[in-house]
Design a protein around this motif. Structure first.
Motif, PDB file in Angstrom:
ATOM      1  N   PRO B   6       0.831  -1.211   0.000  1.00  0.00           N
ATOM      2  CA  PRO B   6       0.000   0.000   0.000  1.00  0.00           C
ATOM      3  C   PRO B   6       0.866   1.261   0.000  1.00  0.00           C
ATOM      4  O   PRO B   6       2.000   1.262   0.467  1.00  0.00           O
ATOM      5  CB  PRO B   6      -0.791  -0.099   1.291  1.00  0.00           C
ATOM      6  N   HIS B   8       0.932   5.417   0.940  1.00  0.00           N
ATOM      7  CA  HIS B   8       0.245   6.516   1.620  1.00  0.00           C
ATOM      8  C   HIS B   8       0.817   7.840   1.138  1.00  0.00           C
ATOM      9  O   HIS B   8       2.018   8.028   1.062  1.00  0.00           O
ATOM     10  CB  HIS B   8       0.364   6.428   3.136  1.00  0.00           C
ATOM     11  N   ASP B  10       0.000  12.342   1.193  1.00  0.00           N
ATOM     12  CA  ASP B  10      -0.818  13.399   1.790  1.00  0.00           C
ATOM     13  C   ASP B  10      -2.032  13.666   0.904  1.00  0.00           C
ATOM     14  O   ASP B  10      -3.137  13.817   1.382  1.00  0.00           O
ATOM     15  CB  ASP B  10      -0.006  14.698   1.934  1.00  0.00           C
ATOM     16  N   ALA B 298      -9.500   5.942   0.926  1.00  0.00           N
ATOM     17  CA  ALA B 298      -8.509   5.207   0.123  1.00  0.00           C
ATOM     18  C   ALA B 298      -9.016   5.000  -1.285  1.00  0.00           C
ATOM     19  O   ALA B 298     -10.213   5.099  -1.558  1.00  0.00           O
ATOM     20  CB  ALA B 298      -8.224   3.847   0.768  1.00  0.00           C
ATOM     21  N   VAL B 310      -4.173   2.896  -2.124  1.00  0.00           N
ATOM     22  CA  VAL B 310      -3.538   4.168  -1.799  1.00  0.00           C
ATOM     23  C   VAL B 310      -4.383   4.874  -0.745  1.00  0.00           C
ATOM     24  O   VAL B 310      -5.587   5.067  -0.936  1.00  0.00           O
ATOM     25  CB  VAL B 310      -3.433   5.088  -3.040  1.00  0.00           C
ATOM     26  N   THR B 311      -3.772   5.223   0.358  1.00  0.00           N
ATOM     27  CA  THR B 311      -4.487   6.005   1.367  1.00  0.00           C
ATOM     28  C   THR B 311      -3.963   7.435   1.332  1.00  0.00           C
ATOM     29  O   THR B 311      -2.843   7.689   0.880  1.00  0.00           O
ATOM     30  CB  THR B 311      -4.289   5.421   2.778  1.00  0.00           C
ATOM     31  N   PHE B 312      -4.810   8.368   1.794  1.00  0.00           N
ATOM     32  CA  PHE B 312      -4.448   9.782   1.665  1.00  0.00           C
ATOM     33  C   PHE B 312      -5.235  10.605   2.655  1.00  0.00           C
ATOM     34  O   PHE B 312      -6.227  10.140   3.222  1.00  0.00           O
ATOM     35  CB  PHE B 312      -4.759  10.257   0.236  1.00  0.00           C
ATOM     36  N   ASN B 313      -4.776  11.837   2.853  1.00  0.00           N
ATOM     37  CA  ASN B 313      -5.537  12.756   3.699  1.00  0.00           C
ATOM     38  C   ASN B 313      -6.558  13.531   2.878  1.00  0.00           C
ATOM     39  O   ASN B 313      -7.608  13.900   3.378  1.00  0.00           O
ATOM     40  CB  ASN B 313      -4.591  13.722   4.409  1.00  0.00           C
TER      41      ASN B 313
END
Lengths: 344, 425
Positions: B6, B8, B10, B298, B310-313
């Motif tokens: 994965p 990550h 911003d 995500a 993909v994780t994000f803010n």
């Protein structure tokens, strides 16, 4: 054949992006839209386009670029399959078929072939025809890198050509035969690694397996930081060629991995080569079918490398290595061979 | 499908056209940003020129953009004006200057006419007005050609500039200009037909071929010479400069869509984004978004054979409009590929002011797309704003211009979306 031709929005992106159109001109090669969309829609006698159809290097650039997401490359390969007739095969393709029948390899076998110790390791290394018979140093360096990374592996005794060249020739029958033979040979495996992007892609697309390319294994499993490098003997300017079946079919992450691995080697300086992801002409059965087209593509690539003042072109694909060497001008090395020579 | 480790970041930007790359480049100044995109972009099919607005919001007599009329006309712009912290007068020059800087670093120089319109000639022989154009296109602005002699130099076998056709078609746009059509048969390409611009550009790479073209231009009587786009990004500056300096002529490109200029802009923007530190994930399709309440947490992205989470803010959607973009029509409804967002329906929205000159169908069409709040937040299907998802570019409702108007609105909304996304990244 998949009916998708009426979804084309006629933007021309594929025709512009196609490396073969650039080299050959539309008068001699109809291009992705001409072959995959227009020829099918107009119900042309597709067999009459044989010469055109076999100039496609299956680089997937058109598929990548198409805004309507048409599987143009697959369609061209499907048409090849629909018009395939052994007695009409191009001369070079006939040799591939004969080699498969006689040796279960796409190329004439080398006189001496490396043997592998039997092992009960669950990871299979699938060597591929080109590395085994034309570029044995790829085999040696891959084996060396796997042992440096402490990755136990085995090579199945009775492996056969993965079938990727037959997919390009359009021979569906032999393709199925090879798949069945390989699946029997792979018996009991829990992972697959290949040093050839063509094999990797084919084992995913045609077999439904989940192989890794050597670069993925080295980066994700072994860990790039665990590969201690030798001190630099001299400085060397390297251009990284981006094989189509790595950069496009597997994904650009593999190229990022490769670049990161190379950048960490002492003395190695990566230089940016124009159109590094442009096809070298080594794929699609074009080397065997239309060697002049693949040579022209390779020359364009090597001209880019020379302009970038590269001393070595590193290509993580046996087909690319072979074809780029035909054009010459700058030294061409396989990725694993280059890497292995730089590691302790 | 094999899953990659994965990722990550911003901020994740979905879409790698002008809007996506602008938002990403801007955000990347202080954030870790990834851009995912698939396929050719409308940007790369465009003329490579930029206009912030339609020409009808242009004070002809003063030669400047009427910002108030602009604010009234198109909703995302109006919202920018309404916010005290961001005004159009401030934002426009910022966007332009960021664009000029980024592109010029990549070898694509643009003229600086942000608040003005200049008229140029297209390869169809029509007049094309825009604010910002590549320097080598702007060299052919029509006010410069008045009372002069112009040669139209086509390349035999290539359709980007058909000199006879342009000579006839441009007669009414080029009053007082003496125009003559010419053709040049490029070395090594004689007898070829239907050549693509990429093919011609490829054959112009060897230095000798460029010199031959320059020699052909020297033989022309005219002081101004219009040519089709012939150079890739890497060779643009050198090629065009050499053609002008070694011939003593004003050599310029006609405005040409679906050819090299759009591709050059696309490439320069991609390179700029990477230069700003973005991770550019081309050839990736976003197949799924994970939504938790009012947050998009995500995205699942895919290459043909690999998948990754993909994780994000924060996330910015810059997926483009109905024409070759991320949206799609299903019957009379616009379909959201991620089905989490509220989409303006085709044919059911408030219409643009009549002075736009669009017919009803076109108005409905350009008003389809994602709905956003004043601070560019995307709405949930139920109409509530997302905390961390923003819209940018032609994907926005009321924003999708018909083709040929320029990418300014895409760049501007992307810039603003990035400003807001920055607050939650």
């Amino acid at each position: 054949m998949q009916a998708f031709d009426n979804r084309c929005i006629k933007c021309g992106s594929c025709q512009l992006a196609c490396p073969v159109v650039t080299i050959e001109g539309l008068a001699r090669f109809a291009g992705p839209r001409g072959l995959a969309v227009e020829a099918s829609r107009l119900s042309l006698d597709l067999g009459s386009l044989r010469d055109n159809l076999y100039k496609c290097t299956a680089c997937y650039r058109c598929t990548d670029i198409c805004p309507a997401r048409l599987p143009l490359t697959r369609q061209i390969l499907e048409i090849r399959r629909s018009i395939f007739a052994p007695d009409l095969a191009l001369e070079g393709h006939g040799r591939i078929l004969a080699n498969i029948d006689a040796h279960r390899r796409s190329v004439e076998p080398a006189k001496s072939r490396p043997s592998f110790k039997p092992s009960d390791a669950k990871l299979i290394y699938f060597p591929g025809c080109i590395a085994e018979n034309r570029l044995p140093q790829i085999l040696e360096s891959t084996v060396s890198l796997l042992s440096k990374g402490r990755v136990p592996f085995r090579v199945p005794e009775k492996w056969a050509c993965c079938g990727a060249p037959l997919e390009k020739v359009g021979d569906g029958q032999r393709l199925r035969m090879l798949r069945e033979e390989n699946l029997r040979a792979f018996d009991g495996f829990e992972g697959l690694v290949t040093s050839c992007p063509g094999c990797t892609t084919h084992l995913v697309q045609d077999y439904g397996l989940e192989p890794m390319h050597t670069i993925e294994l080295l980066y994700e499993v072994v860990g790039v930081r665990k590969l201690p490098a030798l001190p630099a003997k001299r400085k060397v300017k390297v251009a990284l060629h981006q094989p189509c079946h790595l950069a496009r079919t597997l994904g650009p992450h593999v190229i990022d991995y490769a670049a990161e691995i190379l950048q960490r080697l002492p003395g190695v300086k990566l230089t940016e080569m124009e159109e590094a992801d442009r096809c070298c002409g080594g794929g699609g059965g074009v080397v065997a079918g239309h060697p002049d087209v693949s040579l022209a593509l390779a020359k364009a690539k090597m001209a880019s490398a020379a302009r970038a003042k590269a001393e070595v072109v590193v290509a993580p694909c046996p087909f690319c290595v072979m074809n780029l060497r035909r054009a010459g001008g700058v030294e061409v090395m396989d990725f694993t061979t280059f890497l292995d020579a730089h590691l302790k | 499908m094999r899953e990659l480790k994965p990722l990550h970041v911003d901020a994740l930007v979905i879409g790698h056209g002008a809007a996506g790359l602008m938002a990403a480049s801007s955000l990347a100044e202080d954030n870790n940003v990834a851009v995912v995109g698939k396929g050719t972009t409308a940007t790369s099919l465009s003329t490579g020129c930029v206009s912030y607005i339609r020409k009808d919001i242009f004070k002809q007599e003063q030669g400047i953009i009427d910002l108030e009329a602009l604010a009234r006309s198109v909703h995302p712009f109006a919202d920018i004006i309404e916010r005290s912290s961001l005004t159009l007068e401030e934002v426009l020059p910022q966007v332009s200057s960021f664009l000029f800087r980024s592109l010029s670093d990549q070898g694509l120089e643009m003229t600086d006419d942000t608040f003005h319109f200049v008229d140029m000639l297209t390869n169809a022989g029509t007049r094309y007005a825009c604010s910002i154009a590549p320097t080598f296109t702007a060299a052919g602005r029509l006010d410069r050609l008045e009372g002069e002699q112009l040669a139209l130099l086509g390349i035999s076998g290539q359709g980007d500039l058909d000199p006879e056709l342009v000579a006839v078609m441009s007669a009414r746009e080029l009053e007082g200009v003496k125009v003559r059509p010419h053709r040049y048969a490029m070395k090594g390409l004689k007898g070829r037909s239907g050549m693509t611009s990429a093919e011609v550009a490829f054959h112009l790479r060897p230095e000798g071929n460029l010199e031959e073209l320059a020699a052909a231009i020297r033989e022309l009587d005219e002081d101004h010479v219009a040519i089709p786009p012939l150079f890739e990004l890497q060779r643009l500056h050198k090629g065009m400069s050499e053609l002008s300096t070694t011939t003593g002529r004003n050599v310029f490109e006609l405005v040409t869509p679906m050819s090299l200029p759009g591709q050059r802009l696309q490439e320069a923007m991609e390179r700029a984004a990477v230069g700003h530190g973005c991770r550019l994930l081309k050839n990736h399709l976003v197949t799924k978004l994970e939504v938790h309440g009012a947050r998009v947490a995500a995205a699942i992205i895919q290459t043909p054979t690999r998948v990754q989470r993909v994780t994000f803010n924060s996330v910015i959607l810059a997926t483009g409009d109905l024409v070759g973009g991320g949206l799609a029509l299903q019957g009379r409804e616009v379909v959201d590929p991620f089905s989490a967002f509220k989409v303006g329906k085709f044919g059911e929205m408030e219409t643009l002011p009549d002075q736009t000159g669009y017919d009803a169908a076109m108005r409905a069409f350009v008003e389809a797309g994602y709905l956003v709040t004043n601070d560019m937040r995307l709405l949930t299907r139920e109409g509530k704003p997302f905390e961390n998802a923003f819209g940018a570019g032609a994907a926005l409702a009321s924003f999708s211009f018909p083709t040929g108007v320029g990418l300014g609105g895409e760049l501007l909304t992307a810039w603003v979306a990035a400003e807001y996304a920055r607050e939650v990244s």
